[in-house]
Motif scaffolding. Structure first.
Motif, PDB file in Angstrom:
ATOM      1  N   GLY A 148      42.497 -77.581  24.119  1.00 48.26           N
ATOM      2  CA  GLY A 148      42.787 -79.105  24.246  1.00 48.26           C
ATOM      3  C   GLY A 148      43.455 -79.733  23.047  1.00 48.26           C
ATOM      4  O   GLY A 148      42.635 -79.452  21.730  1.00 48.26           O
ATOM      5  N   GLU A 149      44.364 -80.473  23.103  1.00 44.96           N
ATOM      6  CA  GLU A 149      44.877 -81.318  22.080  1.00 44.96           C
ATOM      7  C   GLU A 149      44.745 -82.705  22.470  1.00 44.96           C
ATOM      8  O   GLU A 149      44.462 -83.049  23.324  1.00 44.96           O
ATOM      9  CB  GLU A 149      46.348 -80.741  21.974  1.00 44.96           C
ATOM     10  N   SER A 150      45.169 -83.470  21.353  1.00 43.37           N
ATOM     11  CA  SER A 150      45.182 -85.068  21.272  1.00 43.37           C
ATOM     12  C   SER A 150      45.982 -85.436  22.479  1.00 43.37           C
ATOM     13  O   SER A 150      45.578 -86.366  23.191  1.00 43.37           O
ATOM     14  CB  SER A 150      45.574 -85.557  20.219  1.00 43.37           C
ATOM     15  N   HIS A 151      47.254 -85.084  23.089  1.00 40.44           N
ATOM     16  CA  HIS A 151      47.936 -85.779  23.675  1.00 40.44           C
ATOM     17  C   HIS A 151      48.449 -84.417  24.783  1.00 40.44           C
ATOM     18  O   HIS A 151      49.499 -84.754  25.353  1.00 40.44           O
ATOM     19  CB  HIS A 151      49.293 -86.227  22.941  1.00 40.44           C
ATOM     20  N   GLY A 152      47.711 -83.511  24.988  1.00 39.38           N
ATOM     21  CA  GLY A 152      47.766 -82.558  26.024  1.00 39.38           C
ATOM     22  C   GLY A 152      47.729 -83.085  27.633  1.00 39.38           C
ATOM     23  O   GLY A 152      46.985 -84.126  27.433  1.00 39.38           O
ATOM     24  N   ILE A 185      36.150 -79.672  32.003  1.00 38.85           N
ATOM     25  CA  ILE A 185      37.433 -80.303  31.787  1.00 38.85           C
ATOM     26  C   ILE A 185      37.137 -81.798  31.646  1.00 38.85           C
ATOM     27  O   ILE A 185      36.681 -82.144  32.506  1.00 38.85           O
ATOM     28  CB  ILE A 185      38.572 -79.793  32.753  1.00 38.85           C
ATOM     29  N   VAL A 186      38.099 -82.253  30.894  1.00 45.53           N
ATOM     30  CA  VAL A 186      38.369 -83.859  30.751  1.00 45.53           C
ATOM     31  C   VAL A 186      39.628 -83.967  30.644  1.00 45.53           C
ATOM     32  O   VAL A 186      40.304 -83.591  29.796  1.00 45.53           O
ATOM     33  CB  VAL A 186      37.535 -84.282  29.644  1.00 45.53           C
ATOM     34  N   ARG A 187      40.234 -84.805  31.541  1.00 47.32           N
ATOM     35  CA  ARG A 187      41.772 -85.073  31.599  1.00 47.32           C
ATOM     36  C   ARG A 187      41.997 -86.263  30.409  1.00 47.32           C
ATOM     37  O   ARG A 187      41.087 -87.190  30.226  1.00 47.32           O
ATOM     38  CB  ARG A 187      42.224 -85.494  32.916  1.00 47.32           C
ATOM     39  N   ASN A 188      42.882 -85.918  29.690  1.00 46.55           N
ATOM     40  CA  ASN A 188      43.557 -87.043  28.786  1.00 46.55           C
ATOM     41  C   ASN A 188      44.240 -88.150  29.602  1.00 46.55           C
ATOM     42  O   ASN A 188      45.165 -87.643  30.421  1.00 46.55           O
ATOM     43  CB  ASN A 188      44.512 -86.462  27.980  1.00 46.55           C
ATOM     44  N   ARG A 189      43.946 -89.378  29.594  1.00 51.20           N
ATOM     45  CA  ARG A 189      44.600 -90.328  30.095  1.00 51.20           C
ATOM     46  C   ARG A 189      45.541 -91.508  29.352  1.00 51.20           C
ATOM     47  O   ARG A 189      46.519 -91.634  29.450  1.00 51.20           O
ATOM     48  CB  ARG A 189      43.528 -91.160  31.071  1.00 51.20           C
ATOM     49  N   ASP A 190      44.567 -91.870  28.376  1.00 53.24           N
ATOM     50  CA  ASP A 190      45.404 -93.096  27.485  1.00 53.24           C
ATOM     51  C   ASP A 190      46.000 -92.394  26.149  1.00 53.24           C
ATOM     52  O   ASP A 190      45.485 -92.867  25.134  1.00 53.24           O
ATOM     53  CB  ASP A 190      43.938 -93.850  27.043  1.00 53.24           C
ATOM     54  N   HIS A 218      53.058 -83.104  16.498  1.00 51.97           N
ATOM     55  CA  HIS A 218      53.185 -84.205  15.685  1.00 51.97           C
ATOM     56  C   HIS A 218      52.122 -85.272  16.377  1.00 51.97           C
ATOM     57  O   HIS A 218      51.757 -86.157  15.743  1.00 51.97           O
ATOM     58  CB  HIS A 218      54.567 -84.823  15.090  1.00 51.97           C
ATOM     59  N   ARG A 219      51.910 -85.203  17.726  1.00 52.73           N
ATOM     60  CA  ARG A 219      51.540 -86.172  18.541  1.00 52.73           C
ATOM     61  C   ARG A 219      49.888 -86.351  18.219  1.00 52.73           C
ATOM     62  O   ARG A 219      49.145 -85.635  18.880  1.00 52.73           O
ATOM     63  CB  ARG A 219      51.564 -86.065  20.035  1.00 52.73           C
ATOM     64  N   GLY A 220      49.644 -87.118  17.358  1.00 51.55           N
ATOM     65  CA  GLY A 220      48.062 -87.418  16.939  1.00 51.55           C
ATOM     66  C   GLY A 220      47.522 -86.198  16.443  1.00 51.55           C
ATOM     67  O   GLY A 220      46.210 -85.893  16.282  1.00 51.55           O
ATOM     68  N   GLY A 221      48.399 -85.211  15.715  1.00 53.11           N
ATOM     69  CA  GLY A 221      47.540 -84.229  15.067  1.00 53.11           C
ATOM     70  C   GLY A 221      47.450 -82.934  15.883  1.00 53.11           C
ATOM     71  O   GLY A 221      47.027 -81.549  15.494  1.00 53.11           O
ATOM     72  N   GLY A 222      47.798 -83.117  17.422  1.00 56.11           N
ATOM     73  CA  GLY A 222      47.781 -81.823  18.190  1.00 56.11           C
ATOM     74  C   GLY A 222      46.424 -81.315  18.242  1.00 56.11           C
ATOM     75  O   GLY A 222      45.409 -82.167  18.524  1.00 56.11           O
ATOM     76  N   ARG A 223      46.231 -80.096  18.067  1.00 56.66           N
ATOM     77  CA  ARG A 223      44.897 -79.445  18.167  1.00 56.66           C
ATOM     78  C   ARG A 223      44.153 -79.531  16.868  1.00 56.66           C
ATOM     79  O   ARG A 223      42.917 -79.569  16.818  1.00 56.66           O
ATOM     80  CB  ARG A 223      45.082 -77.834  18.119  1.00 56.66           C
ATOM     81  N   SER A 224      44.725 -80.308  15.770  1.00 61.94           N
ATOM     82  CA  SER A 224      43.928 -80.640  14.659  1.00 61.94           C
ATOM     83  C   SER A 224      43.024 -82.068  14.860  1.00 61.94           C
ATOM     84  O   SER A 224      42.468 -82.444  14.003  1.00 61.94           O
ATOM     85  CB  SER A 224      44.583 -80.645  13.359  1.00 61.94           C
ATOM     86  N   SER A 225      43.604 -82.643  15.913  1.00 58.00           N
ATOM     87  CA  SER A 225      43.176 -84.052  16.195  1.00 58.00           C
ATOM     88  C   SER A 225      41.579 -83.934  16.414  1.00 58.00           C
ATOM     89  O   SER A 225      40.974 -83.076  16.811  1.00 58.00           O
ATOM     90  CB  SER A 225      43.768 -84.451  17.356  1.00 58.00           C
ATOM     91  N   VAL A 232      49.439 -72.521  39.393  1.00 53.11           N
ATOM     92  CA  VAL A 232      49.017 -72.677  38.223  1.00 53.11           C
ATOM     93  C   VAL A 232      49.317 -73.502  37.575  1.00 53.11           C
ATOM     94  O   VAL A 232      50.632 -74.264  37.582  1.00 53.11           O
ATOM     95  CB  VAL A 232      49.178 -71.331  37.354  1.00 53.11           C
ATOM     96  N   GLU A 233      48.639 -74.321  36.804  1.00 52.06           N
ATOM     97  CA  GLU A 233      48.856 -75.533  35.788  1.00 52.06           C
ATOM     98  C   GLU A 233      48.487 -74.832  34.260  1.00 52.06           C
ATOM     99  O   GLU A 233      47.380 -74.563  34.024  1.00 52.06           O
ATOM    100  CB  GLU A 233      47.972 -76.459  36.355  1.00 52.06           C
ATOM    101  N   ILE A 234      49.173 -75.310  33.470  1.00 46.78           N
ATOM    102  CA  ILE A 234      49.030 -75.079  31.806  1.00 46.78           C
ATOM    103  C   ILE A 234      48.475 -76.573  31.482  1.00 46.78           C
ATOM    104  O   ILE A 234      49.119 -77.543  31.600  1.00 46.78           O
ATOM    105  CB  ILE A 234      50.226 -74.836  31.113  1.00 46.78           C
ATOM    106  N   LEU A 235      47.045 -76.280  30.860  1.00 47.94           N
ATOM    107  CA  LEU A 235      46.469 -77.823  30.562  1.00 47.94           C
ATOM    108  C   LEU A 235      46.686 -77.840  28.960  1.00 47.94           C
ATOM    109  O   LEU A 235      46.331 -79.038  28.539  1.00 47.94           O
ATOM    110  CB  LEU A 235      44.952 -77.580  31.024  1.00 47.94           C
ATOM    111  N   SER A 236      46.749 -76.840  28.268  1.00 51.47           N
ATOM    112  CA  SER A 236      46.866 -77.062  26.688  1.00 51.47           C
ATOM    113  C   SER A 236      47.556 -75.767  26.106  1.00 51.47           C
ATOM    114  O   SER A 236      47.862 -75.096  26.820  1.00 51.47           O
ATOM    115  CB  SER A 236      45.373 -77.095  26.266  1.00 51.47           C
ATOM    116  N   GLY A 237      47.719 -75.951  24.977  1.00 50.93           N
ATOM    117  CA  GLY A 237      48.422 -75.110  24.104  1.00 50.93           C
ATOM    118  C   GLY A 237      49.699 -74.740  23.884  1.00 50.93           C
ATOM    119  O   GLY A 237      50.326 -73.883  23.125  1.00 50.93           O
ATOM    120  N   THR A 238      50.570 -75.796  24.603  1.00 55.88           N
ATOM    121  CA  THR A 238      52.180 -75.375  24.334  1.00 55.88           C
ATOM    122  C   THR A 238      52.594 -77.036  24.148  1.00 55.88           C
ATOM    123  O   THR A 238      52.057 -78.103  24.343  1.00 55.88           O
ATOM    124  CB  THR A 238      52.784 -75.205  25.989  1.00 55.88           C
TER     125      THR A 238
END
Lengths: 331, 331, 331, 331
Positions: free
Chosen positions: B14-18, B82-87, B118-125, C63-69
């Protein structure tokens, strides 16, 4: 767990007073030139008994390559290295057979394994680092074509810096039947940017685990390290300029990945647990005792940990270089 | 590498904005009672926007268990959380699309992967730590029957201690468009002796790697840590007495194995890289630029890292407990 | 152990009647174009209920992709895939709650975990293969630029070959309330020579482990396979000629490493354990019982295992390709 | 990859004509009695030159334990085993230096590593199995207290069964300058139910990978194996009765986990690639050549693979036993 690394996998074996110590390196790239002469100098640096300030165990520590090379080059097959133990005097430890030495691993290893090799600490002995240094020498050999240079040094001993002052601290401790700790620093120059495998094998995480695995290390920091906790963001952030960075408070790692600048690591080494001064302990029956540990023990371990730390850093870096090669091949 | 642990294996994504962040836990023992209610409190502690001093991103961070339980108990099958990103407001980051933020992972991740989110650092967030906390909550649940209790706290912020002084430092930094670092401490009480897997997965090595893998951490120490470098052996060694030890400078670990005493870990957290103050950087074309980072950023990350560090320690300990169980079963 | 692979690491989760099944892929190279449309066709092939000969469970399996792209390309961050379970009728299994179904995993999983999810076999259900297929589809996507093509087929059903005869065997079994087994074959064309990591991750060893991990598989062979046991060396050895080989009895693998020729794998699939015919068993109290398993079960699993086997082969090959890239980058 | 196992980790090294072959075992439980006398008999069984039907290389194959034991018991530290190569005649292979031997690993290992040790196949030689057997002997020692008994046998040679007929096939092949293949079977009795780690380290998957990793093995099956493909479900399913099963077509494994019944494994061994009969090949310049391989080669490898297969099964089982102990300790 006696294997380190994912790609350049180094499995070590050997105790203080067993027949031999050694390592098997699996995953070394093929076609690298390698003979005993590439490894021996590292073992010589690490060897005890080289200076009056260090312990007196006399070991030739001659390494032999048993497999993995053909006509002087690595084949890609596992490389087995062995060093026979010669100058072991297990009798030196008989008086300690039934007691747990404070600050040592005796108590905890007995708790874990249900038995312990009392001769010099068995597998918990500093002698196991010999195998790491041998393997690390091979890692250094693999890193050379990339221009990576690793250097270690002692930053301070018992809170003081400067060679004469540090030496005085060690003498004073030895004369008092005590010991002192210190801080060492290892630097790797010439690493490319991009090394490290987030999130759990970030380069700094791998380095921290590597250093902390060395006996007597109680702390690890990168770049400003604990000093960063006392800086402002405007002070800590290294400005980015054309061609690199203006400053290296990051210690060469950002977001867990190398920046291309010098990687700077410091480790805190606790004072040698074995001291002549009387200490309180218990024996294996749980009865309280007092002991004084005589024998051939360093008043300060830090100088001997420097080559070990260099080698651990080399093992981390070659492992990360091979990991990154998986992607480089894709371009 | 996004999997942590050998026995209690935790893979995060999971990433910051995925779309979502989450974790899969493989190797959790069966028959442990587990529902979302065991995990949610940890996420709530970690959540941003709880105090005026912290960043304003508003996320409900509601966890859902997708697999691995049956009638409220673990089955031994992998547990997916799993935790969905909302905001997420990826638009906030558009202005930063073409520049590398100093102190962040932008530059190094671009170097490694050849592209970056670039969105909030992606995975590095820092948002990826949410998954670690969720998994760590499950680890805590597994440790409870053993009586292990993990507590974290902030030791100092920008060099000062005490709640009012620390809060003042954070306000001052925020008002100045800057940020401050700090030192946190995590303690585990009630651990049995014997945890840790020498030599490379000694307990302190595993802990060091775990803590250093948390973004913004630049140093890790156990017990006296860097302080041990300034002590004598007679001061550092904890005397052994009937029933345990008189003192705990070792921080609960000797020879890489737990002693049964409190395990004490400290981590140095650098100041938040994102600051409003102008900084020098380059854009992706290599041209020098100046930037000021607006938006919802913490002036100090240390408070939010406390639950993450507690959870990483829980993950290390449950992993070590399961490892030790292999031998305990033999007796 | 629910993670497969060393470089292209695929962790799956999900049970027959849990909320969702899915996978997390860690180590996928960055910059590969990937959307749900690349994965969905593989799930559609695998889906039950497509033909009158197969079981009737109706699942959309979207299927749904949740992260990594990011912007339709992989970033190098972990890729989470999820498929929600819709058409689960756990009630169908209530009658089986207290008995062990012969030929199924009920008995052994109870022995191992101390509990079991009786609803459709829980994690031991064939439904877990859906996650493997989803991940395998991503592996196929990564292999495409290399020109690797993977094809699977059914070689025989209940000892007969030919589409009409095989279909007749399946109908006859279904009508009799029984089931039949079969042999499938998967071929990979276009692999380069040099894949495989001796000695324990030789390519054939990795393939054998991958195939045998698929439920209902009881045997695996490469090239001539068991037929090689009945050949002379002069018959089995493929002559080496300019540009390759004259023949491929080796099945594309020699000394555990790919030769560059088609990799040919066959797997033996046992008949579906769930049959309407009465069988002897015991209940959880150990009392002998007779059961007849009604419901939506395939009379032959082999056709549905073909896409799973193709995907497992893809996972093995992409893992081996990334491993080999570590050395290729060195040239 | 030269390490096998997750808990009982066995790393092997050594080539056909290097200085030594050996293994390092990491994760062996402590307090197991172990000396060279426990290992030597297994090496003696495997040794070449014992019968007129087998190859003539005369090696004493004396094992030495270098570390990991104290006073005749394992300590939990890594156990290093070494066997020095004595009777190596690398000169025997000079004529083959520039050609690829059909059916051997020469071609593929050159493709993978960019170089090869032509002396007897280097690391691809059957001599590396000596290290596996040494490590397997330690595994057998660890399994003994559990009452696990492993037996191997030859099922058929070149399609025929019965000792005299099989011997005749081997003689005929040798006289003709050719070679024959065979099928071997290994059985493990006394295993508890519950071994295996689904889904990817199901017991049968681990066994399949282990057997296929042995050079010359081209197929592996469990229980009915490929025969299951030709059975009905009503025939294949073993009825469950009070106290166990009526029948064992499953070969001791269901759903990837042991049932408690005999584990039955068969492996297909291809005929020895080195034959005196003329074969077509190319040299390292790509020019077509004809070769005849003289020297000390077995006309059938199957008999010598039996102890290797037994040892691989032992390694799989001890690894699985230790894995299961993690849960057993919880009860």
């Amino acid at each position: 767990m006696n294997t380190f690394g994912r790609n350049f996998r180094c499995t070590t074996f050997g105790e203080s007073h067993g027949k031999a110590v050694g390592a098997v390196i699996d995953g070394c790239p093929p076609k690298i030139s390698l003979t005993e002469a590439d490894i021996q100098p590292y073992l010589d640096r690490r060897r005890p008994g080289k200076s009056p300030l260090e312990s007196g165990r006399q070991e030739p520590d001659q390494v032999e390559i048993l497999s993995g090379t053909f006509e002087g080059r690595t084949t890609g097959a596992p490389i087995a290295l062995i060093v026979r133990n010669r100058d072991h005097r297990p009798g030196d430890y008989d008086a300690l057979r039934d007691v747990f030495r404070p600050g040592h691993a005796d108590y905890t290893w007995q708790a874990k394994y249900g038995l312990r090799d009392h001769r010099g600490g068995g597998r918990s002995s500093g002698r196991e680092t010999l195998a790491r240094v041998a393997a690390g020498a091979v890692a250094v050999r693999c890193l050379e074509p990339y221009g990576v240079a690793i250097r270690g040094r002692i930053v301070e001993i018992h809170g003081v810096t400067g060679p004469e002052a540090m030496e005085a601290e060690i003498r004073a401790a030895r004369d008092a039947g005590d010991s002192v700790g210190g801080i060492i620093e290892v630097t790797a120059a010439g690493c490319p940017a991009g090394l490290g495998d987030p999130v759990f094998l970030k380069l700094d995480a791998a380095i921290a685990g590597a250093m902390m695995s060395i006996g007597a290390v109680k702390g690890v920091e990168i770049g400003e390290g604990f000093g960063a906790a006392r800086l402002l963001g405007s002070e800590m952030n290294d400005p980015i300029i054309a061609g690199g960075f203006a400053g290296n408070r990051a210690g060469g790692i950002l977001g867990g990945i190398s920046t291309g600048q010098d990687i700077i690591v410091r480790a805190a080494v606790k004072p040698t647990p074995s001291i002549r001064r009387v200490q309180r302990t218990v024996d294996i029956a749980g009865k309280e005792r007092e002991i004084s540990i005589e024998g051939r023990h360093d008043p300060c371990i830090a100088p001997r940990i420097v080559p070990v730390a260099e080698c651990m850093l080399a093992l981390v870096l070659i492992d990360a270089m091979l990991e990154q090669a998986k992607y480089r091949g894709e371009e």
